[in-house]
Design an enzyme around this catalytic site. Sequence first.
Site, mmCIF file in Angstrom:
data_model
loop_
_atom_site.group_PDB
_atom_site.id
_atom_site.type_symbol
_atom_site.label_atom_id
_atom_site.label_comp_id
_atom_site.label_asym_id
_atom_site.label_seq_id
_atom_site.Cartn_x
_atom_site.Cartn_y
_atom_site.Cartn_z
ATOM 1 N N GLY A 196 22.122 25.460 133.506
ATOM 2 C CA GLY A 196 23.395 26.163 133.581
ATOM 3 C C GLY A 196 24.213 25.922 132.328
ATOM 4 N N GLN A 223 31.664 25.691 127.287
ATOM 5 C CA GLN A 223 30.857 24.684 126.589
ATOM 6 C C GLN A 223 30.446 25.119 125.182
ATOM 7 O OE1 GLN A 223 28.256 24.311 130.282
ATOM 8 N NE2 GLN A 223 27.969 22.325 129.335
ATOM 9 N N CYS A 281 24.704 17.272 132.544
ATOM 10 C CA CYS A 281 25.450 18.350 131.899
ATOM 11 C C CYS A 281 25.076 18.375 130.426
ATOM 12 C CB CYS A 281 26.951 18.080 132.062
ATOM 13 S SG CYS A 281 27.999 19.306 131.264
ATOM 14 N N LEU A 282 24.868 19.560 129.885
ATOM 15 C CA LEU A 282 24.510 19.674 128.467
ATOM 16 C C LEU A 282 25.633 19.149 127.564
ATOM 17 C CD1 LEU A 282 22.769 23.175 128.426
ATOM 18 C CD2 LEU A 282 21.673 20.923 128.301
ATOM 19 N N HIS A 287 29.180 23.468 139.590
ATOM 20 C CA HIS A 287 29.334 22.675 138.362
ATOM 21 C C HIS A 287 29.820 23.570 137.209
ATOM 22 C CE1 HIS A 287 27.650 19.582 135.390
ATOM 23 N NE2 HIS A 287 27.883 20.633 134.636
ATOM 24 N N GLU A 288 29.192 24.735 137.074
ATOM 25 C CA GLU A 288 29.557 25.629 135.959
ATOM 26 C C GLU A 288 30.956 26.216 136.152
ATOM 27 O OE1 GLU A 288 27.784 25.284 133.436
ATOM 28 O OE2 GLU A 288 26.132 24.350 134.521
ATOM 29 N N HIS A 333 33.600 23.989 134.844
ATOM 30 C CA HIS A 333 33.799 24.052 133.386
ATOM 31 C C HIS A 333 34.881 25.076 133.029
ATOM 32 C CE1 HIS A 333 30.825 21.383 131.659
ATOM 33 N NE2 HIS A 333 29.830 21.914 132.360
HETATM 34 NI NI NI Z 1 27.982 21.089 132.595
#
Ligand code: NI
Length: 167
Positions: free
Chosen positions: A46, A51, A91-92, A133-134, A137
């Site tokens: 995701g 991000q 998370c990236l 989660h996304e 963000h």
């Molecule tokens: Ni994330």
Amino acid sequence: MSLLNILEYPDPRLRTVAAKVDGFGPQLQAFCDDLLETMYAAPGIGLAATQVDVHKRIIAVDVSENRNEPHILVNPRLTLHGELIDGEEGCLSVPGIYEQVQRAERITVNAQNPQGEAFSLEAEGLLAVCIQHECDHLEGKLFVDYLSNLKRNRIRKKLQKQQKQRA
Ligand code: NI
């Protein structure tokens, strides 16, 4: 298509609240393609526009084994169902860190596709967790915000050290 740079915690730009998308067209489609491509290349399941320092309400997800079930959600609106369940998240933007977070077990999400067409998606399990989660963000929220101050500070210091070493 081009790969976008992913911001890393504690970059303050990750705290930006994303704005609603109201213009649909080739430019938005191109950005959505880049977002998805960047997610696959990372690799991740995701990625939110936040991000990659684009503060619009757009997320990309694909939790499938074969990486061939992409979902692009523009202006997603979540409804949570069921109980809260514990699951491990990463998370990236917080590379190398995995921690337990509680999420609703099922969701309904209403969104638009990159062409501006409205749709509704029911999800459970990993897909439901990933979408929650996304969507966080887009509010400037990260999964580390669910952890204790002690744990979050430890993660922040670790990542800052890594970032300094790379610079
Ligand atoms: Ni994330």
